[in-house]
Design a protein around this motif. Sequence first.
Motif, PDB file in Angstrom:
ATOM      1  N   GLY A  92     -46.531  12.399  40.816  1.00 48.45           N
ATOM      2  CA  GLY A  92     -47.386  11.223  40.986  1.00 48.45           C
ATOM      3  C   GLY A  92     -47.778  10.642  39.649  1.00 48.45           C
ATOM      4  O   GLY A  92     -47.960  11.376  38.674  1.00 48.45           O
ATOM      5  N   HIS A  93     -47.921   9.313  39.603  1.00 52.02           N
ATOM      6  CA  HIS A  93     -48.385   8.716  38.338  1.00 52.02           C
ATOM      7  C   HIS A  93     -49.908   8.645  38.334  1.00 52.02           C
ATOM      8  O   HIS A  93     -50.527   8.313  39.352  1.00 52.02           O
ATOM      9  N   ILE A  94     -50.492   8.983  37.179  1.00 53.73           N
ATOM     10  CA  ILE A  94     -51.957   9.012  37.077  1.00 53.73           C
ATOM     11  C   ILE A  94     -52.526   7.673  36.616  1.00 53.73           C
ATOM     12  O   ILE A  94     -53.731   7.469  36.681  1.00 53.73           O
ATOM     13  N   CYS A 123     -55.051   4.230  46.644  1.00 59.56           N
ATOM     14  CA  CYS A 123     -53.783   4.356  47.372  1.00 59.56           C
ATOM     15  C   CYS A 123     -52.598   4.406  46.413  1.00 59.56           C
ATOM     16  O   CYS A 123     -51.629   5.097  46.692  1.00 59.56           O
ATOM     17  N   ASP A 124     -52.687   3.727  45.305  1.00 57.84           N
ATOM     18  CA  ASP A 124     -51.584   3.718  44.328  1.00 57.84           C
ATOM     19  C   ASP A 124     -52.043   4.381  43.041  1.00 57.84           C
ATOM     20  O   ASP A 124     -52.428   3.706  42.109  1.00 57.84           O
ATOM     21  N   MET A 125     -51.969   5.760  42.893  1.00 56.64           N
ATOM     22  CA  MET A 125     -51.557   6.644  43.945  1.00 56.64           C
ATOM     23  C   MET A 125     -52.272   7.978  43.826  1.00 56.64           C
ATOM     24  O   MET A 125     -51.671   9.046  43.846  1.00 56.64           O
ATOM     25  N   LYS A 126     -53.598   7.903  43.636  1.00 53.56           N
ATOM     26  CA  LYS A 126     -54.344   9.140  43.437  1.00 53.56           C
ATOM     27  C   LYS A 126     -54.540   9.923  44.732  1.00 53.56           C
ATOM     28  O   LYS A 126     -54.595  11.160  44.716  1.00 53.56           O
ATOM     29  N   ASP A 157     -48.067   5.977  32.823  1.00 52.33           N
ATOM     30  CA  ASP A 157     -47.383   4.707  32.513  1.00 52.33           C
ATOM     31  C   ASP A 157     -46.385   4.217  33.566  1.00 52.33           C
ATOM     32  O   ASP A 157     -45.566   3.358  33.244  1.00 52.33           O
ATOM     33  N   GLU A 158     -46.487   4.679  34.804  1.00 50.74           N
ATOM     34  CA  GLU A 158     -45.538   4.153  35.801  1.00 50.74           C
ATOM     35  C   GLU A 158     -45.677   2.649  35.925  1.00 50.74           C
ATOM     36  O   GLU A 158     -44.691   1.928  36.084  1.00 50.74           O
ATOM     37  N   GLU A 159     -46.925   2.187  35.849  1.00 49.82           N
ATOM     38  CA  GLU A 159     -47.162   0.755  36.056  1.00 49.82           C
ATOM     39  C   GLU A 159     -46.550  -0.091  34.934  1.00 49.82           C
ATOM     40  O   GLU A 159     -46.360  -1.289  35.099  1.00 49.82           O
ATOM     41  N   SER A 160     -46.276   0.524  33.800  1.00 45.99           N
ATOM     42  CA  SER A 160     -45.658  -0.228  32.706  1.00 45.99           C
ATOM     43  C   SER A 160     -44.240   0.273  32.409  1.00 45.99           C
ATOM     44  O   SER A 160     -43.727   0.101  31.304  1.00 45.99           O
ATOM     45  N   PRO A 186     -45.259  10.730  46.016  1.00 49.72           N
ATOM     46  CA  PRO A 186     -46.173  10.242  47.068  1.00 49.72           C
ATOM     47  C   PRO A 186     -46.788   8.870  46.779  1.00 49.72           C
ATOM     48  O   PRO A 186     -48.006   8.698  46.749  1.00 49.72           O
ATOM     49  N   GLU A 187     -45.938   7.873  46.605  1.00 48.79           N
ATOM     50  CA  GLU A 187     -46.399   6.484  46.473  1.00 48.79           C
ATOM     51  C   GLU A 187     -46.848   5.997  47.854  1.00 48.79           C
ATOM     52  O   GLU A 187     -46.399   6.502  48.879  1.00 48.79           O
ATOM     53  N   PRO A 188     -47.705   4.974  47.889  1.00 50.04           N
ATOM     54  CA  PRO A 188     -48.248   4.515  49.180  1.00 50.04           C
ATOM     55  C   PRO A 188     -47.255   3.642  49.938  1.00 50.04           C
ATOM     56  O   PRO A 188     -47.193   2.440  49.737  1.00 50.04           O
TER      57      PRO A 188
HETATM   58 ZN   LIG Z   1     -47.644   3.473  42.210  1.00 47.67          ZN
END
Ligand SMILES: [Zn+2]
Length: 422
Positions: A92-94, A123-126, A157-160, A186-188
């Motif tokens: 999971g990305h933090i 939800c995205d994604m904690k 850094d998943e979002e970037s 486990p992405e939403p």
């Molecule tokens: Zn995500």
Amino acid sequence: MNPIDRIVAEVDRAADEIVALTQDLVRIPTVNPPGDEYAACASLLGDTLRRHEFAVEFIVADGRAEHTSRHPRVNVVGSRATGRGPVVHLNGHIDVVPPGDGWTTDPFGAVIRDGRIFGRGVCDMKAGIAAAVFAAEAIRRAGVEPAGTIEISGTVDEESGGFAGVAWLAERGRIARGRTDYVIIPEPLNVDRICVGHRGVYWFELTTRGRTAHGSMPFLGVSAIDAMNAVMTAIRRELEPALARRVTTMPVVPDGARHATINVNAICGGQPIDGVQTPCVADCCTAIFDRRFLIEEGFAATKDEIARLVKGAVSSIPGIDFELRDLMVVEPVLTPHDSPVVSAVGGAIRQVLGSTASLVASPGTYDHKHVARIAGIRDCVAYGPGELELAHQPDESCRISDLVSATKVIALATLDLMGGGR
Ligand SMILES: [Zn+2]
């Protein structure tokens, strides 16, 4: 009780703890950009995993420019072996996107209301990370010891783009074919859907160059903006109708993203809008485009088509030069529908929810690309709690009942991939 019933019972018993871990994670504002509080979040996750008998390592992306002393890029990976057998990696990305405006609660308060947890990154994604942690923990508490290893990573850094996160771990062989058998992210994607991949991305920059002249005599110059306009017109009239006709066999959601698309991200030409204006013909114009291509199109043909279109559009204007530059290319990924990870998650959804899972593909990309392209792992899906539509929105939230159900699904799928247990 059989192992499956014991695990399901342990997840139910841990419901309050799953919610509490989600809240604790949300209350650490790991906003990206710039990449705040990664070390604090990684250490909370690492401490939790250690308590659950994982061996924990922190992997810092210290070779990347975005890793600074103020914003260190800290990834955490936990590993727990209960025998020799398959390695199931839950990633999971933090990081979370900035909260933005329009919230009715504190974006980092993790308030509970109407059976939902609210906050940026819930939800995205904690929630998905908490589900992964307690999926593994329920297996342990149930006394089930499948032959294999569960790994759980929290990456940055998943979002970037994920370059200091999953890409970094994959480049160093920490997530790799031969070492890692199955990956679940486990992405939403909604609690009854399995995501098997995504379309491709081609970001490119186009610069048109003309010749400046006095703005009172524009016929003496060559306008770079006019040239860009010719390209835009060709995109609207020729390219977009062609893209709309190309439909992928991948189950991309929503429906509109089933075909190829192009978006203009930015455009800038002539003099700066906020500067003092002088009468000049624009001699330069630059625009950035986001072309999403289908697995059936492929990158080479996509790039070629753009180059031909631009050339054709500007060739009608004498005195224009242009330059095309690739900014980012992400190849499409698609996990085969007969992959064991698809059937394991599908089977677990049937057991937990009593429904048949639908297979979907994401309109945008996520860390699956690095798992597939760098790590070379074929068997990867995204499955997790939360509704895709709420990601990145104000008042982002996750239904607690979905969080608990997804935890069960991930636990049972993990157990299945490890060959079951006693
Ligand atoms: Zn995500």
